[in-house]
Write an enzyme that holds these catalytic residues in place. Structure first.
Site, PDB file in Angstrom:
ATOM      1  N   HIS A  19       1.026  -1.272  -0.098  1.00 20.46           N
ATOM      2  CA  HIS A  19      -0.032  -0.123  -0.040  1.00 20.46           C
ATOM      3  C   HIS A  19       0.838   1.203   0.033  1.00 20.46           C
ATOM      4  CE1 HIS A  19      -2.905   2.813   1.722  1.00 20.46           C
ATOM      5  NE2 HIS A  19      -3.532   2.077   1.587  1.00 20.46           N
TER       6      HIS A  19
ATOM      7  N   ASP B 244       2.884  -4.596   7.979  1.00 18.59           N
ATOM      8  CA  ASP B 244       1.702  -3.650   7.659  1.00 18.59           C
ATOM      9  C   ASP B 244       0.440  -4.626   7.830  1.00 18.59           C
ATOM     10  OD1 ASP B 244      -0.626  -2.638   6.742  1.00 18.59           O
ATOM     11  OD2 ASP B 244       0.268  -1.666   5.130  1.00 18.59           O
TER      12      ASP B 244
ATOM     13  N   GLN C  70      -4.629  -4.947   6.976  1.00 15.18           N
ATOM     14  CA  GLN C  70      -5.564  -6.260   6.365  1.00 15.18           C
ATOM     15  C   GLN C  70      -5.651  -7.489   7.067  1.00 15.18           C
ATOM     16  OE1 GLN C  70      -8.093  -5.249   4.308  1.00 15.18           O
ATOM     17  NE2 GLN C  70      -7.119  -3.171   3.572  1.00 15.18           N
TER      18      GLN C  70
ATOM     19  N   LYS D   5     -10.767  -0.774  10.411  1.00 14.23           N
ATOM     20  CA  LYS D   5     -10.942  -1.832   9.339  1.00 14.23           C
ATOM     21  C   LYS D   5     -11.241  -2.983  10.288  1.00 14.23           C
ATOM     22  CE  LYS D   5      -7.423  -0.189   6.065  1.00 14.23           C
ATOM     23  NZ  LYS D   5      -8.114   0.393   4.913  1.00 14.23           N
TER      24      LYS D   5
ATOM     25  N   CYS E 197      -4.811   2.830  -3.474  1.00 14.25           N
ATOM     26  CA  CYS E 197      -3.445   3.179  -2.882  1.00 14.25           C
ATOM     27  C   CYS E 197      -2.476   2.142  -3.093  1.00 14.25           C
ATOM     28  CB  CYS E 197      -3.668   3.554  -1.455  1.00 14.25           C
ATOM     29  SG  CYS E 197      -4.698   4.615  -0.907  1.00 14.25           S
TER      30      CYS E 197
HETATM   31  N1  PMP Z   1      -1.769  -0.654   4.378  1.00 14.06           N
HETATM   32  C1  PMP Z   1      -2.943  -1.414   4.088  1.00 14.06           C
HETATM   33  C2  PMP Z   1      -2.648  -2.863   3.417  1.00 14.06           C
HETATM   34  C3  PMP Z   1      -4.097  -0.979   3.879  1.00 14.06           C
HETATM   35  O1  PMP Z   1      -5.208  -1.762   3.337  1.00 14.06           O
HETATM   36  C4  PMP Z   1      -4.366   0.489   4.578  1.00 14.06           C
HETATM   37  C5  PMP Z   1      -5.613   1.067   4.182  1.00 14.06           C
HETATM   38  N2  PMP Z   1      -6.183   1.064   3.005  1.00 14.06           N
HETATM   39  C6  PMP Z   1      -3.427   1.332   4.947  1.00 14.06           C
HETATM   40  C7  PMP Z   1      -2.142   0.461   5.175  1.00 14.06           C
HETATM   41  C8  PMP Z   1      -3.623   2.430   5.448  1.00 14.06           C
HETATM   42  O2  PMP Z   1      -4.415   2.485   6.607  1.00 14.06           O
HETATM   43  P1  PMP Z   1      -4.985   3.665   7.044  1.00 14.06           P
HETATM   44  O3  PMP Z   1      -5.732   4.575   6.229  1.00 14.06           O
HETATM   45  O4  PMP Z   1      -6.038   3.239   8.258  1.00 14.06           O
HETATM   46  O5  PMP Z   1      -4.120   4.631   7.645  1.00 14.06           O
END
Ligand code: PMP
Length: 403
Positions: free
Chosen positions: A112, A189, A192, A215, A355
Site C-alpha cells: 500500500h 503492515d 488487512q 478496518k 492506494c
Molecule cells: N496498508 C494497507 C494494506 C491498507 O489496506 C491500508 C488502508 N487502505 C493502509 C495501509 C492504510 O491504513 P490507514 O488509512 O487506516 O492509515
C-alpha cells in the site's frame, strides 16, 4: 459464529445495502458506538493526569482498551502504542529509527502507498535505499527474491501481511526470519490481516506491527503500533510534548518508557475506547471463526465469479488469500462498474488503485472495482454480487454485439 445474529449489531445492514467495502473501512457494531457514547456522556475527562473519579475511570477504560487490543494480537499492553492509524504507525517508525546514508529498506511491490512513500521519502532525506521485491502474475510474493534482496546494509524489511488488492497473505514468519538473519528489523503492515485472521506477533517474529481500528469494527482516527522489546530501544518518538515525560528541567527532559513515550498530547480517548470495544467484540467471536467464515466466503466467491464473461479477478485462485476481489470487467471502467453496482444493485464497492498503483501496474491493470468481505457478509450477498456482475456483463456483450 452466527452471522444472522451478529448482523443485528450493525444498523447499516438493515438499510437495504450490500456492504462489500470492508477493506476500505468496516461497519461498526452498536457495542463500539455505545462504548464511545458512554465516554462522552458519562465520564469525559483527560487520561493519566487527573485524580478525580472521572479521570480515573477515563484512564482505566483507556488502558483497558489497550489491553483488549494487545490481547487480540498476542501482545502485552506495554508492547502497544495507540496511534492515529496504520499510516501514522508506519511513519512513526520511518521517523523514529536512526538512519545512516546507504541503509537499505526492503519492501515489496504489493505494498500500500502507506508502506511505500515513507521509505521513498527516507531516500530523499537521508540517502536510504529502497529495494522492492517482485511478485508473480497472480500477485504472490517471490520469497526467494526477498531473501536475496536482504543484505548486510538492510536496516528494515517493510512488508504487508495481507494485500489490500489481491487478498494474498504473505508468509511473514519466513520473511521475518530471513530479515533477522540478515540483521534487519521487520515492520509488518497488518492493516488487512489483523482484522481478518488470528495474528500472533510473537509467532510472526515482527518488530513492528501497524494496524487501524476502522478496518476492524472500530472508529476512524485510531490505530496501533506494536513494538517488540528488542526494537524498542531503537525507536525514538517523532513528536514530543506533554504526557510523555518523567521530568523536565530547563536543561533537558527524561522520557517515560514505551508506549507512553509515543503518545504525546491528549490522545484520541474515545477512539481508543471504541477500538477496545471492537477488539473485545472480535475476541468474543474468536479470530479463528472470523477467518473460517471468510475462507468459506472466498471459496464461494471464486466459484461464483469464475466464468463470468469478460471478468478478471486480480490475485490468486487458490492458496492463502483473504476475501478481497479486485475486478476488471471488459468494456466498462472500474469507476463506472462501481457506480452501476451501487446505483442499480445497492452493492457498495470501491474503485481505483486502492492506494497500490505499483501493484496494479505490475499486474497490467489500470484500476479495479474492489469487493471485500467481512464477518457480517453472507452467501446471499456474495451471490448477489455475482448475479449483478453477470447481468452487467451480459448487457455489455449484448450492446457490443449490436454495434
Ligand atoms: N496498508 C494497507 C494494506 C491498507 O489496506 C491500508 C488502508 N487502505 C493502509 C495501509 C492504510 O491504513 P490507514 O488509512 O487506516 O492509515
Amino acid at each position: 459464529m452466527d452471522v444472522r445474529k451478529l448482523r443485528e449489531d450493525f444498523p447499516l445492514l438493515s438499510k437495504g445495502i450490500i456492504y462489500l467495502d470492508s477493506a476500505a473501512t468496516s461497519l461498526k457494531p452498536r457495542q463500539v458506538v455505545e462504548a464511545m457514547r458512554e465516554y462522552y456522556e458519562d465520564y469525559t475527562e483527560n487520561v493519566h493526569r487527573g485524580l478525580s473519579r472521572l479521570a480515573r475511570r477515563a484512564t482505566e477504560e483507556y488502558e483497558g482498551a489497550r489491553e483488549q487490543v494487545a490481547k487480540l494480537i498476542g501482545a502485552r499492553p506495554e508492547d502497544l502504542a495507540f496511534t492515529p492509524g496504520t499510516t501514522a504507525s508506519i511513519n512513526m517508525v520511518a521517523q523514529g529509527l536512526s538512519w545512516k546514508e546507504g541503509d537499505v529498506v526492503v519492501a515489496t511491490l504489493m505494498e500500500h502507498h502507506s508502506n511505500l512513500l515513507p521509505w521513498m521519502r527516507l531516500g530523499e532525506l537521508r540517502g536510504v535505499r529502497l529495494k522492492l521485491v517482485g511478485i508473480d502474475e497472480e500477485g504472490r510474493l517471490d520469497l526467494r527474491s526477498l531473501e536475496e534482496a536482504l543484505g548486510p546494509r538492510t536496516r528494515l524489511l517493510a512488508i504487508s501481511h495481507a494485500s489490500n488488492v489481491t487478498g494474498v497473505v504473505n508468509d511473514v514468519r519466513r520473511a521475518a526470519r530471513a530479515a533477522h538473519d540478515a540483521g534487519a528489523l521487520v515492520l509488518v503492515d497488518g492493516a488487512q490481516s489483523v482484522p481478518h485472521m488470528p495474528v500472533d506477533v510473537e509467532a510472526l517474529g515482527a518488530d513492528f506491527v501497524a494496524f487501524s481500528a476502522h478496518k476492524m469494527l472500530g472508529p476512524t482516527g485510531i490505530g496501533a503500533l506494536y513494538v517488540s522489546e528488542r526494537a524498542r530501544a531503537e525507536l525514538a518518538p517523532g513528536w514530543l510534548g506533554g504526557g510523555i515525560v518523567r521530568e523536565v528541567s530547563v536543561d533537558g527532559y527524561r522520557l517515560l518508557d514505551f508506549p507512553y513515550s509515543m503518545e504525546p498530547g491528549t490522545p484520541n480517548i474515545a477512539g481508543a475506547i471504541g477500538f477496545g470495544a471492537a477488539a473485545r467484540y472480535l475476541r468474543g467471536i474468536g479470530m479463528e471463526s472470523v477467518l473460517e467464515h471468510e475462507r468459506s466466503m472466498v471459496r464461494l466467491a471464486l466459484r461464483e465469479l469464475e466464468g463470468i464473461e469478460g471478468l478478471r479477478i486480480l490475485g490468486p485462485r487458490s492458496g492463502d488469500r483473504l476475501g478481497i476481489f479486485s475486478l476488471e470487467l471488459k468494456g466498462l471502467g472500474p469507476d463506472e462498474l462501481a457506480a452501476r453496482l451501487d446505483e442499480e444493485f445497492g452493492i457498495v464497492v470501491r474503485s481505483g488503485y486502492h492506494c497500490a498503483q505499483p501493484l496494479h501496474e505490475r499486474l497490467g491493470s489500470r484500476g479495479t472495482a474492489r469487493a471485500s468481505l467481512y464477518l457480517y457478509n453472507t452467501e446471499e450477498e456474495v451471490r448477489a454480487l455475482a448475479d449483478a456482475l453477470r447481468r452487467i456483463s451480459r448487457e455489455l456483450r449484448g450492446s457490443i454485439a449490436l454495434i
